[in-house]
Scaffold this motif. Sequence first.
Motif, mmCIF file in Angstrom:
data_model
loop_
_atom_site.group_PDB
_atom_site.id
_atom_site.type_symbol
_atom_site.label_atom_id
_atom_site.label_comp_id
_atom_site.label_asym_id
_atom_site.label_seq_id
_atom_site.Cartn_x
_atom_site.Cartn_y
_atom_site.Cartn_z
ATOM 1 N N VAL A 272 0.496 -7.750 -3.346
ATOM 2 C CA VAL A 272 1.191 -6.459 -3.292
ATOM 3 C C VAL A 272 1.041 -5.740 -4.639
ATOM 4 O O VAL A 272 0.728 -4.558 -4.694
ATOM 5 C CB VAL A 272 2.678 -6.648 -2.912
ATOM 6 C CG1 VAL A 272 3.440 -5.349 -3.066
ATOM 7 C CG2 VAL A 272 2.798 -7.157 -1.480
ATOM 8 N N THR A 273 1.218 -6.471 -5.736
ATOM 9 C CA THR A 273 1.121 -5.807 -7.040
ATOM 10 C C THR A 273 -0.315 -5.362 -7.340
ATOM 11 O O THR A 273 -0.522 -4.410 -8.059
ATOM 12 C CB THR A 273 1.615 -6.708 -8.187
ATOM 13 O OG1 THR A 273 0.894 -7.927 -8.127
ATOM 14 C CG2 THR A 273 3.091 -6.997 -8.083
ATOM 15 N N ARG A 274 -1.282 -6.071 -6.762
ATOM 16 C CA ARG A 274 -2.684 -5.675 -7.009
ATOM 17 C C ARG A 274 -3.180 -4.640 -6.017
ATOM 18 O O ARG A 274 -4.358 -4.307 -6.012
ATOM 19 C CB ARG A 274 -3.594 -6.890 -6.855
ATOM 20 C CG ARG A 274 -3.473 -7.929 -7.901
ATOM 21 C CD ARG A 274 -4.209 -9.152 -7.374
ATOM 22 N NE ARG A 274 -4.136 -10.268 -8.289
ATOM 23 C CZ ARG A 274 -4.193 -11.542 -7.908
ATOM 24 N NH1 ARG A 274 -4.322 -11.829 -6.633
ATOM 25 N NH2 ARG A 274 -4.122 -12.502 -8.777
ATOM 26 N N GLN A 275 -2.324 -4.205 -5.114
ATOM 27 C CA GLN A 275 -2.712 -3.308 -4.024
ATOM 28 C C GLN A 275 -3.856 -3.900 -3.199
ATOM 29 O O GLN A 275 -4.775 -3.200 -2.783
ATOM 30 C CB GLN A 275 -3.135 -1.940 -4.556
ATOM 31 C CG GLN A 275 -2.004 -1.095 -5.057
ATOM 32 C CD GLN A 275 -1.963 -1.089 -6.564
ATOM 33 O OE1 GLN A 275 -3.002 -0.945 -7.197
ATOM 34 N NE2 GLN A 275 -0.805 -1.243 -7.140
ATOM 35 N N ASP A 276 -3.798 -5.207 -3.024
ATOM 36 C CA ASP A 276 -4.808 -5.878 -2.215
ATOM 37 C C ASP A 276 -4.311 -5.858 -0.760
ATOM 38 O O ASP A 276 -3.810 -6.853 -0.238
ATOM 39 C CB ASP A 276 -4.976 -7.312 -2.736
ATOM 40 C CG ASP A 276 -6.191 -7.995 -2.162
ATOM 41 O OD1 ASP A 276 -6.791 -7.435 -1.210
ATOM 42 O OD2 ASP A 276 -6.551 -9.079 -2.637
ATOM 43 N N TYR A 277 -4.454 -4.693 -0.115
ATOM 44 C CA TYR A 277 -3.866 -4.509 1.219
ATOM 45 C C TYR A 277 -4.258 -5.581 2.236
ATOM 46 O O TYR A 277 -3.389 -6.115 2.923
ATOM 47 C CB TYR A 277 -4.239 -3.139 1.820
ATOM 48 C CG TYR A 277 -3.957 -1.944 0.966
ATOM 49 C CD1 TYR A 277 -2.957 -1.963 0.009
ATOM 50 C CD2 TYR A 277 -4.684 -0.774 1.135
ATOM 51 C CE1 TYR A 277 -2.705 -0.851 -0.771
ATOM 52 C CE2 TYR A 277 -4.437 0.352 0.363
ATOM 53 C CZ TYR A 277 -3.447 0.299 -0.594
ATOM 54 O OH TYR A 277 -3.210 1.392 -1.355
ATOM 55 N N PRO A 278 -5.546 -5.891 2.381
ATOM 56 C CA PRO A 278 -5.896 -6.831 3.457
ATOM 57 C C PRO A 278 -5.197 -8.178 3.298
ATOM 58 O O PRO A 278 -4.712 -8.746 4.269
ATOM 59 C CB PRO A 278 -7.417 -6.988 3.322
ATOM 60 C CG PRO A 278 -7.858 -5.790 2.571
ATOM 61 C CD PRO A 278 -6.730 -5.406 1.671
ATOM 62 N N LEU A 279 -5.137 -8.656 2.061
ATOM 63 C CA LEU A 279 -4.520 -9.959 1.825
ATOM 64 C C LEU A 279 -3.018 -9.883 2.100
ATOM 65 O O LEU A 279 -2.456 -10.752 2.775
ATOM 66 C CB LEU A 279 -4.778 -10.382 0.372
ATOM 67 C CG LEU A 279 -4.565 -11.851 0.045
ATOM 68 C CD1 LEU A 279 -5.385 -12.726 0.962
ATOM 69 C CD2 LEU A 279 -4.934 -12.138 -1.396
#
Lengths: 321, 541
Positions: free
Chosen positions: A281-288
């Motif tokens: 979430v903090t990395r804006q890694d949406y798919p994960l």
Amino acid sequence: MRAYILRRLAQSVLVVWAVTTIMFFMFRVMPADPTAILMERGMTEEARQALLERWGLTGTLWDQYVAYLGNLLQGDFGSSFFYRKPVWEVLFPLIINTLWIAVPGLLLGAALGAAIGTAVGWARRGGRVERSGIFLATVIRGVPNFVIGIALLTVFSSTLGWFPGFGMGDPGQTTGFARYFTLDFLHHLALPLLAVIIYFLPENLLLMRSGVVENRTEDYIELVRAKGVPQWRVAWHAARNSMLPLITWLFPALAETIAGIVVIEIVFSWPGVGRELVLAVTRQDYPLAQAAFFLLAVMIVLANLAADLAYGKLDPRVVYK
Amino acid sequence: MTATIRRLAAPLWLPASIVALCAPAAAQDLGEPVPDLQIAYYSTDMGPMYEQSARVISEEWSKLGLGFRMQPVQFSSFISNIMVGGGLEDMAVFTVGADPDRVDPHYWLHDLGACGARRNGAKWCDEAYTAMVKGQREIVDQPERIAAVHAAQQHFYDVMPWWPATNTVYGILWNSKKWENVTSPAPVAAHEGLVDPWLSARPLTDDRILDWAHYEDVTTYNPMAEEGAVGWMRFIYDTFAKNNAQGQTVPWAATSWEFTDPTTVRITLREGMRFHDGEAVTADDAVFTINKVVELQPPAMSSRIANLAGAEKIDDLTFNVKLKAPDATFVTTVLTYAFILPEHVWSGYAGDMVARDVVADGAAIGSGPFKFKSWRVNETHELETFADHFQAPAYDGLRRLALGQADAIRSAMLAGTGDVASMVLPVAAMSDLAAQNDFLDFLEIPSHGTMLVWLNNQKEPFTDPAFRKALRMATSKERAAIEGWLGFAVPAGEGPVPTQLGMWHNADLPTIPFDVEAARKVLADAGYGWDAQGRLHYPKK
């Protein structure tokens, strides 16, 4: 019964779809940009567009949503922006790591809570045992789990030095599946597992206590007592009949564990799916992040379904319509 | 009677007071009041330094009669909306990191200042200046380029569209009972990674693996997918050159390079280099790498490769790189970034090279000082020393522990599990740990990372040079360094190019001392004035 299961399954699918949809739009309306760090390092606008296209972030929100759902139905959750590999490849080992603290933590928490709860419920009303049992349970329940984690770390890791305070094993130890059966792993497992047990203990304790208190005045207990069996066996009779709420609690708790131990994973740097979810979430890694939330939704929905079905098995008074 | 007079006079008090208050303003012939100004800065998820710095700097500015609205902005929103999105409302106080390629002045002069440049979020446009900073890039003769770079800094200094406030100080904490020479910048240059464990470290015990207590995992081992030289991958793959602390580019996998004409660079590779699988490193590999990058245009590398036209082999160790336009920054931003890929491992790959999972394919093979050994997501990365490397370290391997939070890093260092930590803890915390534990040592490493004060140069009052000058004079760089960064920053020098970049910085620019009174005088001389409440007003039109 079959109709009931089918209806509940359909409801479950609906719930998972709703969660997936909310998560999809929530991530996309956040004012964050997953390409920001690359832009800061000078990525050109053309390259950024190419990257967004590769990541499925171009077109209208609706187009993206339709494409996302289409892929989801084919079991394709996309690739992690951060790790540049399919999300399940990233998540799978982390799920296993999480289960190592979640399942034993939950079971031991339930068993220990049930045992103490029985003792507390069977003790003299208003006596020292009952008062201290309830006091202990309410205090632990009131303390946020990160405080429990940090307290354990401070006492048993920093001060006494008995247990390592982070990670799943010392660097350079056994690798592969065999690592789970080493002393090094168990040594690292101790504190986070204890934190999970303590996290689940009070609810079990209180549930069990109130069940036993309710049952101890029932006629059948008097009957057992009249037979002259030892006191602990009388208590066991009361305990057995008090377990129903506990068992039905266990299923949804199993799913909630995943969410509930996120904090414990962070405090102990345990490389599980909960810690990864926060990082994603903090990395804006949406798919994960989306895949992790999807997983949680499915688990919670299935656990609730299992709890409802189990209830019918355990309590003949429950009728499915 | 008195009461009656009071009652009758009561309605007159308010207008009378207003007239009394306005009298001085009218006497000074004031224009409109300068409205409150918004200051954007990185929100506290990036650390408390930004908010604290913005506050202490604005405290001094407020002595000029200004009011401020504090606006914390999350990092990625800041970059997309303000840095490259043109969304700067009034002002910003934020930091740009000490990336290795920023030892080249082009970033500071052009990227942050030229008309239309993508990262020119201060929206300043000066045609003459832009011509100067575009021109310096094309001068491949270094002394000539330095003169042009200095001239551009002078021009910038005279106009003051924005300015640096502090330079960042990094820290490195290490277990001095187990390791020595951890912080020596040789043979790896300081700006290659500033605070990463150096290749020159030497073990003092039988534990010959250097454990690096780190915050985050790394993303990939595919050099096409990541901007490798700022990351972990540079331990596995070699670049042609490295930058040193003086802003010079020094040989690494290439022993020499020269511009044979303004768009052609001849590069000679070091003799006897091998990839981790034993194959020799040749010009064929270098040419393959450059041509592949030009063909694929990997997005993460886009800023550095835009000017590359291709490469051709001369002999086994020599090749030419062709550029689309003359470009002196090629040396600092491409030679130090481009990794040498083994052609025999990559040429037969049929899939998308940018997306290739090299770990799954067993293709994480470079010629760097370490070989890839293992990666457990969010846990550890293990690299083994590659004994055949020309600068093979005197220890057996490197392990990166992804610990995810500062307390775990702290515990790892105290427990002796971690040998070295850098950047991941606040510098002040590292300094304290070393002071309290005799087995830990700490070193401060000043960098060219810079906290900037940006102004929206397209909007009043910032369009007025006198206003910018006054604001600059009232900028307390010392307070920002001491109170904002708890002393772990240094007040920045003059002009856009950091003083840490040695020869590229124009040291002749006179220092502007912090002086609020002088700043007020500049404003007064330009026709600004203050009302009775001390609020600054524009000159009357």
